[in-house]
Design an enzyme around this catalytic site. Structure first.
Site, PDB file in Angstrom:
ATOM      1  N   CYS A   1      42.999  36.405  41.442  1.00 36.35           N
ATOM      2  CA  CYS A   1      42.132  35.254  41.718  1.00 36.35           C
ATOM      3  C   CYS A   1      42.781  33.893  41.437  1.00 36.35           C
ATOM      4  O   CYS A   1      42.571  32.958  42.233  1.00 36.35           O
ATOM      5  CB  CYS A   1      40.785  35.383  41.000  1.00 36.35           C
ATOM      6  SG  CYS A   1      40.789  36.228  39.439  1.00 36.35           S
TER       7      CYS A   1
ATOM      8  N   ARG B   1      48.640  45.397  33.958  1.00 38.12           N
ATOM      9  CA  ARG B   1      47.996  45.212  32.658  1.00 38.12           C
ATOM     10  C   ARG B   1      48.503  46.273  31.715  1.00 38.12           C
ATOM     11  O   ARG B   1      48.609  47.449  32.079  1.00 38.12           O
ATOM     12  CB  ARG B   1      46.469  45.291  32.795  1.00 38.12           C
ATOM     13  CG  ARG B   1      45.918  44.218  33.735  1.00 38.12           C
ATOM     14  CD  ARG B   1      44.438  44.355  33.981  1.00 38.12           C
ATOM     15  NE  ARG B   1      44.036  43.552  35.127  1.00 38.12           N
ATOM     16  CZ  ARG B   1      42.836  43.595  35.689  1.00 38.12           C
ATOM     17  NH1 ARG B   1      41.910  44.407  35.202  1.00 38.12           N
ATOM     18  NH2 ARG B   1      42.554  42.849  36.739  1.00 38.12           N
TER      19      ARG B   1
ATOM     20  N   GLN C   1      44.636  46.197  43.954  1.00 39.67           N
ATOM     21  CA  GLN C   1      43.224  45.927  44.208  1.00 39.67           C
ATOM     22  C   GLN C   1      43.016  45.528  45.667  1.00 39.67           C
ATOM     23  O   GLN C   1      43.840  44.816  46.246  1.00 39.67           O
ATOM     24  CB  GLN C   1      42.729  44.782  43.314  1.00 39.67           C
ATOM     25  CG  GLN C   1      42.731  45.107  41.828  1.00 39.67           C
ATOM     26  CD  GLN C   1      42.291  43.915  41.008  1.00 39.67           C
ATOM     27  OE1 GLN C   1      42.836  42.830  41.154  1.00 39.67           O
ATOM     28  NE2 GLN C   1      41.304  44.109  40.142  1.00 39.67           N
TER      29      GLN C   1
ATOM     30  N   ASP D   1      41.466  43.200  46.918  1.00 36.03           N
ATOM     31  CA  ASP D   1      40.862  41.989  46.377  1.00 36.03           C
ATOM     32  C   ASP D   1      40.562  40.985  47.482  1.00 36.03           C
ATOM     33  O   ASP D   1      41.317  40.862  48.447  1.00 36.03           O
ATOM     34  CB  ASP D   1      41.837  41.346  45.382  1.00 36.03           C
ATOM     35  CG  ASP D   1      41.134  40.890  44.119  1.00 36.03           C
ATOM     36  OD1 ASP D   1      39.899  40.843  44.114  1.00 36.03           O
ATOM     37  OD2 ASP D   1      41.835  40.592  43.141  1.00 36.03           O
TER      38      ASP D   1
ATOM     39  N   HIS E   1      38.536  36.875  47.845  1.00 31.54           N
ATOM     40  CA  HIS E   1      37.794  35.777  47.218  1.00 31.54           C
ATOM     41  C   HIS E   1      37.232  34.884  48.314  1.00 31.54           C
ATOM     42  O   HIS E   1      37.950  34.466  49.219  1.00 31.54           O
ATOM     43  CB  HIS E   1      38.704  35.001  46.261  1.00 31.54           C
ATOM     44  CG  HIS E   1      39.187  35.858  45.133  1.00 31.54           C
ATOM     45  ND1 HIS E   1      40.383  36.530  45.188  1.00 31.54           N
ATOM     46  CD2 HIS E   1      38.601  36.188  43.952  1.00 31.54           C
ATOM     47  CE1 HIS E   1      40.536  37.237  44.072  1.00 31.54           C
ATOM     48  NE2 HIS E   1      39.469  37.049  43.320  1.00 31.54           N
TER      49      HIS E   1
ATOM     50  N   LYS F   1      28.082  39.833  37.506  1.00 34.54           N
ATOM     51  CA  LYS F   1      28.597  40.677  38.582  1.00 34.54           C
ATOM     52  C   LYS F   1      27.594  41.746  38.980  1.00 34.54           C
ATOM     53  O   LYS F   1      26.654  42.055  38.229  1.00 34.54           O
ATOM     54  CB  LYS F   1      29.920  41.327  38.165  1.00 34.54           C
ATOM     55  CG  LYS F   1      29.848  42.139  36.879  1.00 34.54           C
ATOM     56  CD  LYS F   1      31.213  42.694  36.504  1.00 34.54           C
ATOM     57  CE  LYS F   1      31.128  43.514  35.213  1.00 34.54           C
ATOM     58  NZ  LYS F   1      32.370  44.244  34.931  1.00 34.54           N
TER      59      LYS F   1
ATOM     60  N   HIS G   1      34.092  36.862  43.943  1.00 37.59           N
ATOM     61  CA  HIS G   1      35.151  37.865  43.818  1.00 37.59           C
ATOM     62  C   HIS G   1      34.578  39.187  44.332  1.00 37.59           C
ATOM     63  O   HIS G   1      33.446  39.533  43.979  1.00 37.59           O
ATOM     64  CB  HIS G   1      35.562  38.082  42.363  1.00 37.59           C
ATOM     65  CG  HIS G   1      35.929  36.845  41.607  1.00 37.59           C
ATOM     66  ND1 HIS G   1      37.195  36.639  41.099  1.00 37.59           N
ATOM     67  CD2 HIS G   1      35.194  35.762  41.233  1.00 37.59           C
ATOM     68  CE1 HIS G   1      37.222  35.477  40.451  1.00 37.59           C
ATOM     69  NE2 HIS G   1      36.020  34.930  40.520  1.00 37.59           N
TER      70      HIS G   1
END
Length: 648
Positions: free
Chosen positions: A337, A366, A384, A386, A388, A472, A518
């Site tokens: 992000c 991570r 991910q 992902d 946005h 979320k 997100h």
């Protein structure tokens, strides 16, 4: 008299001092026999707790999650008593319930316990259970509690008590056993009819590797022996479906110590599977107006300081990468992000340009502790799906609902039919865990609640489960074995646009902050594939299978015709292989079954003469002889049942 409100909204009056069990008995004797715990005004209480004020009461049975937690926590006390009797001198620490069962962390001092000792411990636990000993809570002073555990030379309990205050310390007694406990028990040990100790593991006191190492003993219990047998049968099925086992058997992925723990290597079949999933998502995203972007695997430390990720996760992440320039540090990308915020910042935008939807299959890193790594479900590097969305406040509601539609499309195409939604809000009692203003949080939380209601989702609200930057909506999916997984997440964020000073020019010619959504319907490709593997036992939807068919020729004489069939299948975009090996047909079929190949196309003299194939379905069903064209229609019909075009 006090007014007790029941879950159906009815209000009944009782004498002050009445207990939850009194309420259950007033409703029906059958209910009273099943009630094992209760919640009063949201807090778990004993069935014998005296109720002295008006309030909401929920009576719990073993069918309720909270009832199971009380049942399993109570059994942890029984296990602790049995172990203390069989291994004198052990030091007990904590024994909570968990998602399936319970554990107790114990210092066995000079003694040892292994799975070979489980039958003896289980036998003693059932002997205690048959005594129908009541669980009784009592308040004790801090000094009394300290004296009790100092006399037992239990430094762990002493440490716990030293962090408590007078008036908040309680003991639980049953039979001859006493334990420091906050409560939440079944009426008596007699409800426990079946127990099974599952395993042992090492555990550091309070999770700190600098502290003493303890032995964690895991177990589970049930009110009926039949339920234990069903649970153990389910575990056996889960072992067969373990994604690590299936991934190896099907040749999808592997791990290498030389590459590093938690860093999966995707093999050709697994990579092809991933590519199909990515292309499936990319097609839907293109239809929904997303634009692909690509960002690097590292970023300047300042980027994550701006986003707040470094302050929140920096200590637990991979350490900064230093460059030859003094003081310059980069991080392996923990989130996509912040990069997408900078992409938005690279241009000037008008309200007419919004919403902007940036999508990326971005790999992030991570550092998970080695003991927490687990196949593909817990890794150190993962990708991910992902995206946005940067939109105006007026567009937020519509955009959020469109993302819900996308998530539901993904679930429907992949066979996840049993799910609930979870709205995760911040903890109003501890706002220090979160960034952003109260006003922004309230707007974001209300937007999610409104969208969940308008889309008719079956949802629950969980306070305190929000991300640090925003609330979320998570989708909790049940797999074929009834296990619940979190798949798909959508988050509303007013905070990162402020931190990155994102702006667009509104219709009033003034500059405004966009709202950021997100979203990741898969979550991570690694975890999603793992869950899908276990849900389907490797029998993926036909459109996703690495190989949809395999041609099994009876002998080498039919090699030429087999190649012709393979070419025809490719023309129909059917993924297939030919098995020309000189093995018996029985062995070829068994191996095709083990590899979960949906269709076996058998070719011999008769098939070659008639320009046909004999079709056998995975699992043994014989579909008979047919042309390749007719087989292609069967394949397409089956695919069309599951895989629809995403419509906005």
């Amino acid at each position: 008299m006090i007014n007790i409100t029941l879950p159906d909204g009815s209000v009944k009056q009782y004498e002050s001092g009445s207990t939850p069990m009194d309420v259950a008995q007033s409703i029906s004797a059958g209910l009273a026999r099943q009630v094992i715990s209760a919640k009063f005004n949201g807090e778990t209480v004993e069935t014998t707790t005296a109720l002295t004020t008006d309030g909401d009461l929920v009576l719990l049975t073993f069918r309720d999650d909270a009832g199971k937690q009380a049942f399993w926590h109570s059994t942890s006390h029984v296990m602790a008593q049995a172990i203390q009797e069989l291994y004198p001198g052990v030091k007990l620490t904590i024994g909570p319930s968990i998602e399936n069962g319970f554990y107790y962390d114990i210092d066995f001092v000079e003694q040892k316990v292994s799975e070979n000792d489980f039958p003896e411990i289980e036998k003693r636990m059932l002997e205690i259970a048959r005594g129908k000993h009541e669980f009784k809570m009592r308040s004790v002073s801090k000094q009394e509690a300290l004296d009790f555990y100092k006399s037992e030379d239990n430094k762990f309990k002493v440490e716990l008590i030293e962090n408590l205050e007078d008036g908040e310390i309680t003991f639980c007694d049953h039979d001859s056993f006493t334990d420091l406990c906050r409560g939440g028990h079944i009426p008596n040990t007699g409800f426990i009819k079946a127990v099974k100790l599952m395993s042992t593991a090492g555990a550091y006191w309070r999770g700190d590797e600098k502290n003493d190492q303890l032995t964690r003993v895991y177990g589970i219990s049930f009110p009926k022996q039949k339920e234990l047998k069903e649970y153990l049968a389910l575990l056996e099925e889960a072992k067969k479906r373990d994604h690590r086992k299936l991934g190896k058997e099907l040749g999808l992925f592997t791990f290498s110590q030389k590459v590093g723990q938690g860093l999966p290597l995707w093999l050709p079949k697994g990579a092809a599977l991933r590519n199909r999933l990515e292309n499936f998502m990319k097609d839907a995203q293109e239809e929904a107006g997303y634009e692909p972007v690509v960002t690097p695997h590292i970023g300047h430390k300042e980027l994550y300081e701006t986003s707040g990720h470094y302050a929140k996760y920096g200590e637990d992440s991979f350490q900064p990468i230093k460059t030859p320039n003094e003081g310059e540090e980069y991080l392996l990308k923990p989130m996509n992000c912040p990069h997408h915020c900078e992409i938005f910042n690279s241009e000037a935008w008008s309200y007419r340009d919004l919403p902007k939807r940036f999508a990326e299959f971005g790999t992030v890193y991570r550092y998970e502790q080695s003991g927490e790594l687990h196949g593909l479900t817990r890794v150190r590097g993962f990708t991910q799906d992902d995206a946005h969305i940067f939109c105006t406040a007026d567009q937020l509601d519509d955009e959020f609902k469109k993302v819900i539609d996308l998530v539901l499309y993904v679930f429907g195409s992949l066979g996840f039919e049993d799910f609930t939604a979870q709205v995760s809000l911040r903890d109003p009692e501890d706002k220090t865990k979160y960034i952003g203003s109260d006003e922004n949080w309230e707007k974001a939380e209300q937007a999610i609640l409104n969208a969940a209601k308008e889309k008719g989702l079956n949802y629950v609200v969980e306070t305190g489960e929000a991300a640090f930057y925003g609330p979320k909506l998570d989708f909790m999916v049940k797999d074929a074995l009834g296990r619940q997984w979190q798949l798909g997440t959508i988050q509303v964020d007013y905070n990162l646009p402020e931190r990155f000073e994102l702006e667009y020019k509104g219709s009033d010619n003034e500059m405004h902050r966009p709202v950021m959504i997100h979203r990741a319907p898969f979550g991570s490709m690694e975890r999603f594939v793992a869950i899908l593997l276990e849900h389907t036992a490797g029998n993926f939807p036909l459109w996703l299978m690495p190989k949809q068919a395999i041609i099994l020729s009876i002998s080498e004489k039919y090699e030429k015709y087999s190649k012709k069939v393979l070419s025809l299948l490719k023309n129909h975009e059917i993924r297939a292989d030919v098995d020309h090996r000189g093995e018996t047909m029985g062995k070829k079929i068994r191996e095709a079954e083990m590899n979960k190949i949906p269709y076996m196309l058998i070719i011999g003299e008769k098939e070659a003469e008639n320009n046909q194939i004999s079709v056998r379905k995975h699992g043994g069903e014989d579909l008979g002889a047919m042309s390749v064209e007719d087989f292609a229609k069967i394949i397409q019909t089956e695919i069309d049942k599951n895989l629809k075009t995403f419509e906005v």
